[in-house]
Design a protein around this motif. Structure first.
Motif, short mmCIF file in Angstrom:
data_model
loop_
_atom_site.label_atom_id
_atom_site.label_comp_id
_atom_site.label_asym_id
_atom_site.label_seq_id
_atom_site.Cartn_x
_atom_site.Cartn_y
_atom_site.Cartn_z
N GLY A 42 0.80 -1.24 0.11
CA GLY A 42 0.13 -0.07 0.02
C GLY A 42 0.80 1.38 -0.04
O GLY A 42 1.92 1.19 -0.23
N THR A 43 0.12 2.27 0.27
CA THR A 43 0.88 3.76 0.11
C THR A 43 0.42 4.44 1.46
O THR A 43 -0.75 4.32 1.68
CB THR A 43 0.58 4.31 -1.32
OG1 THR A 43 0.82 3.60 -2.27
CG2 THR A 43 1.27 5.62 -1.40
N ILE A 44 1.37 5.19 2.03
CA ILE A 44 1.23 6.06 3.08
C ILE A 44 1.67 7.51 2.86
O ILE A 44 2.53 7.73 1.98
CB ILE A 44 2.05 5.52 4.19
CG1 ILE A 44 3.38 5.55 4.10
CG2 ILE A 44 1.39 3.97 4.74
CD1 ILE A 44 4.29 5.35 5.47
N VAL A 54 2.77 0.06 14.07
CA VAL A 54 3.63 -0.92 13.66
C VAL A 54 4.26 -1.96 14.53
O VAL A 54 4.41 -1.38 15.88
CB VAL A 54 5.09 -0.39 13.20
CG1 VAL A 54 6.23 -1.35 12.67
CG2 VAL A 54 4.77 0.61 11.76
N LYS A 55 3.82 -3.01 14.51
CA LYS A 55 4.20 -4.04 15.51
C LYS A 55 5.09 -5.12 14.96
O LYS A 55 5.08 -5.35 13.89
CB LYS A 55 2.77 -5.02 16.04
CG LYS A 55 1.85 -3.90 16.72
CD LYS A 55 0.67 -4.60 17.06
CE LYS A 55 -0.29 -3.88 17.59
NZ LYS A 55 -1.61 -4.69 18.09
N THR A 59 4.07 -7.10 19.66
CA THR A 59 4.47 -5.59 20.38
C THR A 59 4.59 -4.53 19.63
O THR A 59 5.25 -4.17 18.56
CB THR A 59 5.97 -5.99 20.87
OG1 THR A 59 5.94 -7.18 21.69
CG2 THR A 59 6.52 -4.80 21.92
N THR A 60 4.10 -3.52 20.26
CA THR A 60 3.85 -2.19 19.32
C THR A 60 5.20 -1.43 19.49
O THR A 60 5.79 -1.42 20.54
CB THR A 60 2.77 -1.24 20.06
OG1 THR A 60 1.55 -2.02 19.87
CG2 THR A 60 2.52 -0.01 19.36
N LEU A 61 5.75 -1.15 18.36
CA LEU A 61 6.76 -0.18 18.32
C LEU A 61 6.38 1.29 18.29
O LEU A 61 5.51 1.72 17.91
CB LEU A 61 7.55 -0.51 16.90
CG LEU A 61 7.90 -2.10 16.76
CD1 LEU A 61 8.56 -2.56 15.52
CD2 LEU A 61 8.73 -2.52 18.09
N THR A 62 7.42 2.01 18.49
CA THR A 62 7.31 3.53 18.82
C THR A 62 7.82 4.27 17.50
O THR A 62 8.92 3.98 17.14
CB THR A 62 7.94 4.06 20.00
OG1 THR A 62 7.52 3.44 21.19
CG2 THR A 62 7.63 5.64 20.31
N SER A 63 6.84 5.18 16.82
CA SER A 63 7.33 5.89 15.63
C SER A 63 8.69 6.86 16.11
O SER A 63 8.37 7.50 17.18
CB SER A 63 6.15 6.77 15.40
OG SER A 63 6.75 7.52 14.14
N SER A 64 9.74 6.85 15.27
CA SER A 64 10.90 7.66 15.44
C SER A 64 11.74 6.84 16.15
O SER A 64 13.01 6.95 16.00
CB SER A 64 10.53 9.04 15.99
OG SER A 64 9.62 9.85 15.03
N ALA A 96 1.84 -3.62 10.15
CA ALA A 96 1.81 -2.04 9.94
C ALA A 96 0.33 -1.69 9.49
O ALA A 96 -0.08 -2.07 8.61
CB ALA A 96 2.74 -1.47 8.95
N THR A 97 -0.45 -0.95 10.43
CA THR A 97 -1.70 -0.36 10.23
C THR A 97 -1.62 0.97 10.42
O THR A 97 -1.10 1.70 11.08
CB THR A 97 -2.72 -1.09 11.22
OG1 THR A 97 -2.52 -2.38 11.43
CG2 THR A 97 -3.99 -0.63 10.82
#
Length: 104
Positions: A42-44, A54-55, A59-64, A96-97
């Motif tokens: 897909g495209t973001i 993003v997991k 486990t959820t990952l933190t952006s940046s 990734a959602t």
């Protein structure tokens, strides 16, 4: 012996004293060049990507801190998340959602 650097004053010297050390050092060298970039289905919108989730293995990952958006089709694991990805003994499940507004 291998020097993983631009010159002998800034690079890391890897000694290969035995087979175990050689294998460990080889993995360390390879892990420094694996880029941890993942292609999305897909495209973001890069500017809004941090709204996504993003997991890795649930486990959820933190952006940046753990991941960044590279472009409209790519995210990159960074820091410890990239290290964990590279050192995993089995391929981790990465999901990734992205919410409305962060994808198109």
């Amino acid at each position: 012996m291998a020097n993983a650097g631009i010159n002998t004053t800034t690079g890391t010297i890897y000694q290969a004293a035995d087979a175990t050390t050689l294998a460990t050092n080889y993995a360390a060298i390879v892990n420094t060049i694996i880029d941890c970039e993942l292609t999305l289905d897909g495209t973001i919108e890069v500017a809004q990507a941090s709204l996504g989730t993003v997991k890795t293995n649930g486990t959820t990952l933190t952006s940046s801190t753990d991941w960044t958006a590279v472009d409209a089709h790519t995210i990159k694991l960074v820091g410890q998340a990239c290290t964990n990805y590279n050192k995993a003994t089995t391929l981790p499940e990465i999901t990734a959602t992205f919410t409305c507004g962060s994808s198109h």
